[in-house]
Design an enzyme around this catalytic site. Structure first.
Site, PDB file in Angstrom:
ATOM      1  N   GLU A   1       0.831  -1.211   0.000  1.00 25.45           N
ATOM      2  CA  GLU A   1       0.000   0.000   0.000  1.00 25.45           C
ATOM      3  C   GLU A   1       0.861   1.256   0.000  1.00 25.45           C
ATOM      4  OE1 GLU A   1      -3.308   0.617   2.611  1.00 25.45           O
ATOM      5  OE2 GLU A   1      -3.667  -1.536   2.842  1.00 25.45           O
TER       6      GLU A   1
ATOM      7  N   SER B   1       5.581 -20.011  -0.901  1.00 22.14           N
ATOM      8  CA  SER B   1       5.615 -21.465  -0.730  1.00 22.14           C
ATOM      9  C   SER B   1       5.124 -22.126  -2.004  1.00 22.14           C
ATOM     10  CB  SER B   1       4.704 -21.922   0.432  1.00 22.14           C
ATOM     11  OG  SER B   1       4.965 -21.215   1.606  1.00 22.14           O
TER      12      SER B   1
END
Length: 822
Positions: free
Chosen positions: A195, A259
């Site tokens: 952001e 992952s």
């Protein structure tokens, strides 16, 4: 003269003798904390005898008569091997590092105190179900039992690091374990940093943000307002902090959680049983975040990867179910600009008028310095953050502050209860039901039982108003009701795929759903490249095996390299006459010859990956430096979608190729050629003139460094584990590069744990972690698994008690303390 010589010999000999004695003394006291794995201890807090059967790799297999006794023994085993690591994790989340390390960690402590994750963990203890509370209490008793044994037997303070610091070790509590899970959420969440960066780029104008931070491919997103139009008083230039505080748990947006996980149903398996592979990615450290363990619970055996300090098998299997985790990239953080009342700065603006901050004072004790007193403030949106972190000062109007809404701040966080329920689940449906209680960090749960496979996103997903002014992609006015969270989305709306028709589920942190805001889950995803390679590998075979899953997990082919090189170099291949040897032109021609024949394999023994990585790094820097100025430093890793947009001229993105400050108009082929020359000159200066002798592995060393001793002269040569590695930022066998400094290609983030579970033959399932089980630098188990990890090898871990005992390298026996009536 002869007399002087004799005295010099005597002095040197005495000095050497004292040095040897000092080294021997240091070794003796440090070695005292090496645990004896073949001993019997009488301890309070268990109901019956417990056995901790250690394998030759120091993996504990724990057998007890009750679940509480098993969790007690896990706590004791964790403390035996990782007590220093556990206490440092706890100190980090408590904001108490400065008591040990002094002024260098004050910034980190300040941030953690303001977030008060530990306070939320303390309150969350009561939110757990009775079974979980009992498990947490038993685990804490086990940790404390080992601390008591250390004190009783003078066992070297429990770890050699404690000799360097004089702070006492506080006893473990159930809240400590919950707090470490919240610390994981800090490691895995990067929406806040995204952001801030998006807002900073937006302030430059020219709509640069559309190209350098593009949306993941899919249907477009409605245009957002410029940040400057929301907050016109934001300063155009501010002095920014160079970095977060020392030992900060927050990763940069490039190094946030990642992952791989994939599963195949029995019909897609050669042996007729489900398959599941998982390799969660975290920042490398010595010892690893991960610790292998097997627990024999009342519901059956559970085996896999734990994190010291937490009584959960976070990724692993039981006899009937396997589970893996990947960071879900849920947009679980929102920043709010809070307008202060200029007449009374103790008040901030809300939809209902001015309101006073909730405040509390806290004191940070600092080693060898004066204590630091803070006034902590909270708004209805969440805690107020210090402006010196995350470059918040660059996007905050003068006189205002920034608050954070984040699911990990929940004081009724039942993620621990969900994790324990998952360990006891017997099939995919039960695992999905258990997932409803996960709060943070949000994860994709990849599942395989004996019948089918599936995937579900677990963790709280904030409910946002469709009228949200920035859709959560940039900080928004906190006093506007439409910018505030409207609660949490129902669990049934979380992305899920159960029993898919194709029989395979995969996730590489890629985009999982394509839904319009506010049902979008996220705008910022962790991968757009690895998923392409994994999709291909899973689709190339009709049926898979344990070996094909291992091969996919260790794959080092970069889809990014395969896609970008033909695009970027299309006007450079085989152009012009051969240049004379020793000239820059000849070096460029040789590099292009090598890359033209390269298949994108980021193999450590080859020069091509190094040439490619340096070229793309130089190219991106040339493209963005004049447009973004100092902000270009925030984009230290390759952004493949940006390069693709520029060289395909998507929405006019080729404008980045022209240097705005120069009179000539540079083309994209010009930028590609100049950046390749720049990269080759740098590599030649560092690795020599013979391009064929360059090796990717020389630059791409895995940095398993001790977070404290690894920065100390001499000791760093003992505690740090460095290895040449294959892979890269966008390969399935992922090795994310540092991105900055004199060695930007160091491998700093990747799979600290790998597991492949085969339900056709469950005992053939294999596991590995990146370092060793022990956190003690003098232990042979400190790095004994690291060589296997580097070579892509694994160790078997069976749920068969007979096999565990037959291969035991030591058995620790815990006997209950006699009661008063005995």
């Amino acid at each position: 003269m002869y007399s002087l010589f004799r005295w010099m010999v005597r002095l040197v000999s005495a000095a050497l003798a004292l040095l040897v004695l000092a080294a021997a003394g240091a070794w003796y006291f440090a070695a005292r904390s090496l645990p004896d794995y073949d001993a019997t201890y009488t301890v309070a807090g268990i109901s019956a005898p417990v056995e901790i059967v250690r394998s030759t790799e120091d993996v504990p297999h724990i057998f007890g008569q009750t679940d509480e006794d098993v969790f007690f023994a896990l706590g004791l085993a964790h403390a035996q091997d990782r007590l220093w690591q556990m206490t440092m994790l706890r100190r980090t989340v408590q904001g108490r590092l400065s008591e040990v390390f002094g002024a260098e960690t004050v910034r980190t402590d300040e941030l953690m105190r303001r977030l008060d994750l530990y306070g939320a963990a303390v309150k969350s203890v009561e939110a757990q179900d009775a079974q979980t509370q009992a498990a947490l209490a038993a685990y804490a008793r086990g940790v404390n039992a080992w601390i008591a044994q250390v004190n009783k037997g003078a066992l070297g303070r429990g770890a050699p690091e404690f000799f360097l610091f004089d702070n006492e070790i506080a006893y473990w509590t159930p809240a400590d374990s919950i707090a470490i899970v919240k610390l994981l959420a800090a490691q895995l969440s990067s929406q806040m940093q995204d952001e801030v960066l998006r807002a900073r780029v937006s302030l430059l104008g020219q709509n640069w943000v559309r190209d350098i931070m593009p949306d993941m491919p899919g249907p477009g997103v409605a245009a957002l307002p410029d940040y400057a139009s929301l907050f016109p008083k934001v300063p155009k230039a501010v002095r920014l902090a160079d970095a977060e505080g020392a030992m900060s748990p927050f990763a940069t947006r490039d190094l946030a959680g990642a992952s791989n996980a994939f599963a195949a149903a029995p019909r897609r398996s050669a042996a007729g049983g489900s398959l599941l592979a998982n390799d969660p990615h975290l920042g490398f450290t010595a010892p690893s975040w991960w610790y292998l363990a097997r627990l024999e619970l009342g519901s059956g055996g559970v085996i896999g990867g734990t994190i010291p300090g937490v009584p959960l098998v976070l990724t692993g299997r039981n006899a009937r179910l396997g589970w893996g985790i990947t960071t879900a990239y849920v947009d679980d953080q929102d920043l709010h600009i809070e307008e202060l009342d200029r007449a009374d700065p103790n008040r901030y603006r809300t939809p209902d008028g001015w309101k006073e901050f909730e405040t509390r004072r806290t004191i940070i004790n600092v080693k060898d310095a004066r204590p630091v007193t803070l006034t902590l403030r909270w708004t209805e949106n969440g805690p107020v953050l210090p402006s010196g972190h995350f470059n918040l000062a660059a996007i905050t109007p003068p006189g205002d502050v920034v608050s954070l809404s984040w699911t990990a701040l929940s004081s009724a966080d039942t993620s621990m209860s969900a994790g324990l329920a998952l360990m006891r689940a017997g099939n995919v449906d039960e695992a999905v039901a258990a997932g409803e209680r996960f709060v943070a960090p949000a994860q994709n749960l990849i599942l395989a039982d004996q019948r089918t496979v599936g995937m579900v996103t677990v963790g709280a997903i904030p409910k946002r108003d469709p009228r949200h002014m920035t859709q959560g992609r940039m900080p928004s006015p906190g006093w506007r009701a439409e910018n505030r969270w409207q609660g949490i989305e129902p669990y049934d709306s979380n992305p899920r795929v159960l029993d898919p028709a194709g029989g395979i589920v995969i996730n590489t942190n890629n985009k999982t759903v394509d839904r319009p805001f506010p049902d979008h889950v996220s705008f910022h995803w962790g991968d757009s490249q690895r998923v392409q390679r994994l999709t291909r590998l899973m689709g190339e075979r009709e049926v898979h095996s344990r070996e094909s899953f291992i091969s996919a997990q260790l794959d080092t082919v970069s889809s990014a390299a395969r896609g970008l090189l033909p695009l970027v170099g299309k006007d450079l291949w085989f152009t012009g006459e051969p240049a004379p040897e020793g000239t820059p032109e000849r070096l460029r021609q040789r590099a292009l010859e090598l890359l033209a024949a390269w298949d994108g394999d980021m193999n450590e023994h080859m020069p091509e990956p190094l040439i490619y990585a340096a070229w793309m790094r130089s190219l991106q820097n040339r493209l963005i430096r004049d447009e973004l100025g100092p902000l270009a430093n925030e984009f230290s890793h390759l952004e493949p979608l940006f390069i693709e947009r520029v060289f395909r001229d998507t929405d006019g993105a080729a404008r980045w190729c022209d240097v705005m400050q120069s009179a000539p108009v540079e083309t994209c082929p010009d930028m590609a050629r100049m950046s390749l020359d720049d990269a080759l000159m740098e590599l030649k200066a560092k690795y020599g003139a013979n391009i064929d002798s360059w090796r990717w592995g020389d630059a791409h060393e895995a940095t398993h460094d001790h977070p404290v001793l690894g920065r100390t002269p001499i000791l760093k040569w003992i505690t740090n584990i460095r290895q040449s590695t294959s892979g890269g930022d966008f390969t399935l066998n992922r090795g994310v590069t540092l991105g900055t400094g004199p060695n930007p290609f160091l491998n700093v983030h990747g799979a600290g744990y790998r597991g492949v579970y085969d339900f056709a033959d469950p005992d053939s399932s294999v596991f590995i972690i990146a370092t060793g089980q022990s956190g003690h630098p003098l232990s042979r188990h400190y790095d004994d698994l690291s060589g296997l990890w580097r070579r892509g090898e694994y160790i078997p871990m069976s749920l068969d008690p007979a096999l565990a005992r037959a291969a035991a390298a030591g058995i620790t026996r815990l006997e209950p303390e006699p009661t008063a009536n005995e």
